[in-house]
Design a protein around this motif. Structure first.
Motif, short mmCIF file in Angstrom:
data_model
loop_
_atom_site.label_atom_id
_atom_site.label_comp_id
_atom_site.label_asym_id
_atom_site.label_seq_id
_atom_site.Cartn_x
_atom_site.Cartn_y
_atom_site.Cartn_z
N SER A 178 56.29 42.80 -27.06
CA SER A 178 57.54 43.25 -26.44
C SER A 178 57.24 43.94 -25.11
N ASN A 180 59.39 45.56 -21.46
CA ASN A 180 60.68 45.89 -20.87
C ASN A 180 60.50 46.53 -19.49
N GLY A 202 64.71 43.11 -21.15
CA GLY A 202 63.58 42.54 -21.86
C GLY A 202 62.89 41.45 -21.06
N SER A 207 61.63 40.84 -27.03
CA SER A 207 62.31 42.04 -26.54
C SER A 207 63.82 41.83 -26.57
#
Length: 212
Positions: A178, A180, A202, A207
């Motif tokens: 993930s 961001n 994301g 994400s």
């Protein structure tokens, strides 16, 4: 929607305890491929309670940044996904550690962090023993003061979670990456009150597309 109430208390010089109570609500809407049927479901309640302790271990001097180390424990008070269609908690006890660094160069503050989370194995009816993978993460960012009352910030964070194991076997597709990009605005209304608004986008398939 996650509403978290936190209590932070200075236990002694440079040492702080924190207790967090998350209240979660989730609404899901699903439809089949030919769009002839749509199902909705929702659930809400208390998530996993969390307690942590942090201490400043380094002070800004010259090229050295401020350093804050912390350790925390997450409980299993929230209803796990193994017992409900919508999860209010992970279902696993976990321990996390982190180190945060911050360096100021007026009017800019540069910050970063590294973290590690270990979740413990647990057995569930119908699933057997489930062992979540460990998570390693880091973040980098900066905050810029526009005035005495207003500041903007930009940051990037990434976390990598190893594969989940069920019954000693790795679950295919459970490896998670993930990442961001976040930006935010902080506005100090007075000495005791401030408003913080942030937006995260994301950057990977694992994400959320967008978080406000």
């Amino acid at each position: 929607f996650i509403q978290t109430t936190s209590l932070k208390y200075g236990l002694m010089e440079n040492f702080q305890g924190e207790f967090r109570v998350p209240v979660r609500y989730e609404f899901d809407r699903t439809s089949n491929t030919d769009q002839t049927q749509e199902d909705t479901r929702s659930d809400g309640g208390i998530g996993d309670l969390d307690i942590s302790f942090s201490r400043q271990v380094g002070w800004e001097e010259g090229w050295k940044p401020d350093l804050i180390a912390s350790v925390g424990v997450k409980t299993i008070t929230g209803e796990p996904i193994y017992e409900n269609d919508i999860a209010l908690g992970s279902g696993h006890w976990s321990v996390r550690t982190s180190l945060v660094a911050a360096k100021s160069s007026d009017p800019v503050v540069v910050f970063g962090s590294i973290s590690y989370i270990h979740s413990f194995e647990r057995s569930f009816d119908g699933f057997g023993k489930v062992a979540p993978g460990a998570t390693v993460g880091y973040s980098l960012g900066l905050a810029i003061a526009l005035s005495y009352q207003t500041a903007i910030n930009f940051s990037f964070d990434q976390s990598i979670t190893q594969k989940l194991e069920r019954g000693g076997e790795e679950v295919v597709g459970s490896f998670v990456t993930s990442a961001n990009f976040k930006t935010g605005l902080n506005w100090a209304l007075n000495e005791r009150t401030s408003v913080d608004i942030s937006l995260a986008v994301g950057l990977t398939e694992d994400s959320p597309d967008m978080t406000v």
